[in-house]
Enzyme design. Structure first.
Site, PDB file in Angstrom:
ATOM      1  N   HIS A 152     -30.041  -7.734  10.968  1.00  0.00           N
ATOM      2  CA  HIS A 152     -30.961  -8.859  11.135  1.00  0.00           C
ATOM      3  C   HIS A 152     -30.203 -10.151  11.433  1.00  0.00           C
ATOM      4  CE1 HIS A 152     -34.367  -6.727   8.739  1.00  0.00           C
ATOM      5  NE2 HIS A 152     -34.405  -6.422  10.025  1.00  0.00           N
ATOM      6  N   CYS A 184     -26.751   2.004   6.668  1.00  0.00           N
ATOM      7  CA  CYS A 184     -25.704   1.657   5.709  1.00  0.00           C
ATOM      8  C   CYS A 184     -25.607   2.749   4.655  1.00  0.00           C
ATOM      9  CB  CYS A 184     -26.017   0.311   5.060  1.00  0.00           C
ATOM     10  SG  CYS A 184     -24.851  -0.124   3.728  1.00  0.00           S
ATOM     11  N   GLU A 219     -35.995  -1.807   5.298  1.00  0.00           N
ATOM     12  CA  GLU A 219     -35.338  -0.961   4.295  1.00  0.00           C
ATOM     13  C   GLU A 219     -36.364  -0.377   3.329  1.00  0.00           C
ATOM     14  OE1 GLU A 219     -31.966  -2.596   2.151  1.00  0.00           O
ATOM     15  OE2 GLU A 219     -32.418  -1.284   0.470  1.00  0.00           O
ATOM     16  N   THR A 238     -31.589  -3.032  -1.546  1.00  0.00           N
ATOM     17  CA  THR A 238     -30.180  -3.398  -1.730  1.00  0.00           C
ATOM     18  C   THR A 238     -29.897  -4.879  -1.525  1.00  0.00           C
ATOM     19  OG1 THR A 238     -29.649  -2.933   0.589  1.00  0.00           O
ATOM     20  CG2 THR A 238     -29.413  -1.113  -0.982  1.00  0.00           C
ATOM     21  N   CYS A 242     -26.465  -4.087  -3.453  1.00  0.00           N
ATOM     22  CA  CYS A 242     -25.146  -3.716  -2.952  1.00  0.00           C
ATOM     23  C   CYS A 242     -24.095  -4.745  -3.355  1.00  0.00           C
ATOM     24  CB  CYS A 242     -25.195  -3.503  -1.452  1.00  0.00           C
ATOM     25  SG  CYS A 242     -25.025  -4.992  -0.473  1.00  0.00           S
ATOM     26  N   ASN A 244     -30.978 -10.762   2.836  1.00  0.00           N
ATOM     27  CA  ASN A 244     -29.872 -11.224   1.989  1.00  0.00           C
ATOM     28  C   ASN A 244     -29.523 -12.680   2.275  1.00  0.00           C
ATOM     29  OD1 ASN A 244     -26.996 -11.373   3.473  1.00  0.00           O
ATOM     30  ND2 ASN A 244     -28.245  -9.819   4.491  1.00  0.00           N
TER      31      ASN A 244
END
Length: 319
Positions: free
Chosen positions: A52, A107, A137, A175, A205, A235
């Site tokens: 992204h 991932c 996700e 994650t 993660c 994130n």
């Protein structure tokens, strides 16, 4: 000119959060597309954005990658890459039914969550996935066991979610969530379901956790924090929220052209970070602009040194 003068009048220091920018999973996903283009030539079709970030997608598109939202847009026989965010089994079946040659850039840490979803659902649990609705996700993970997984997006949802058997409930986490955000939901779930089972290791993660810890440290010493990343990057958005909770004014920007000079007025120290999908060059460009505005000191605050790397899929490994 007035805005330029105001922005630079007090600016003295740039504080870089470290780690920042690309994580191992993002580097792997981008390398998959680059190697696929090198080995097979363009076009290479990529389902969804490989990661992204607008700059990454634009660069790969210019080199021959074709980004599509659905496999129906992929011509018969065309090489297809699944993005880093993972896909549901139904998507894999669709690709197999059409005979599409596929390279999976999911991932490995997302793959781990998928495996946990199958394991928990397989033993009869209702699986509660803590994540954001509509994110690729979460869509992929939800597809691992339809009917057995339910999305829980916040503590309020945790207070009302219904399960088949309160004694057989487990949870998983997207994650890229903020650690404290997920902790609040887990706390609410554990209060309702004392026997709640969780993953063997933290689903959030290492890269997400490390970047959030680093930006927290920097935000505590900065007047303003600039986070490089695209608006659809989970994130990256979490980094802004974490910096704000640490007491700084924080802004998410795709690149230096999106920095509003009014944000910098009166700021002596500007913190800079970048989401795990944002290229390091974006940070370099912002630092150069802040230096041109008058910042005389650029320093880095390192909280963790990352040494993680992931092996490329066999289809694109060098012979």
């Amino acid at each position: 000119m007035t805005e330029w003068a105001d922005a630079g009048s007090g600016l003295r220091r740039v504080l870089l959060a470290s780690p920042r920018s690309f994580c191992a999973g993002v580097e792997r996903a981008i390398a998959v597309v680059e190697q696929a283009l090198r080995h097979h030539g363009p076009p290479v079709y990529v389902r969804k954005q490989i990661v992204h970030n607008a700059r990454v997608v634009a660069d790969l598109r210019a080199r021959g990658a074709v980004f599509v939202d659905d496999l129906d847009e992929v011509p018969d026989g065309a090489l297809t890459v699944f993005s880093a965010h993972g896909v549901a089994p139904a998507v894999r079946r669709q690709a197999a039914d059409r005979g599409l040659p596929v390279i999976d850039a999911t991932c490995p840490l997302v793959t781990k969550v998928h495996a946990e979803a199958r394991r928990f659902a397989g033993r009869g649990d209702t699986v509660l996935l803590i994540g954001h609705p509509g994110h690729e996700e979460t869509d992929g993970t939800l597809g691992e066991a339809p009917g057995r997984i339910r999305l829980v997006s916040d503590p309020a949802a945790a207070e009302t979610v219904r399960v088949d058997d309160p004694a057989r409930v487990s949870y998983l986490v997207q994650t890229t969530l903020a650690t404290d955000e997920a902790a609040g939901v887990v706390e609410a779930l554990r209060r309702r379901f004392p026997g709640l089972a969780g993953p063997g290791s933290d689903d959030i993660c290492y890269a997400t956790t490390n970047r959030q810890r680093a930006v927290t440290e920097v935000a505590g010493r900065s007047d303003v924090v600039l986070v490089l990343g695209s608006d659809n990057s989970s994130n990256s958005r979490r980094l802004v929220e974490v910096a704000e909770r640490a007491g700084a004014r924080a802004y998410l920007v795709d690149d230096v052209s999106r920095v509003d000079l009014r944000w910098l007025a009166g700021a002596a120290t500007v913190g800079v970070s970048a989401g795990a999908s944002a290229p390091p060059a974006l940070v370099d460009e912002v630092v150069a602009a802040l230096t041109a505005l008058g910042a005389r000191e650029v320093s880095e605050h390192t909280t963790t040194v990352e040494d993680v790397s992931f092996t490329l899929p066999k289809e694109v490994r060098q012979p």
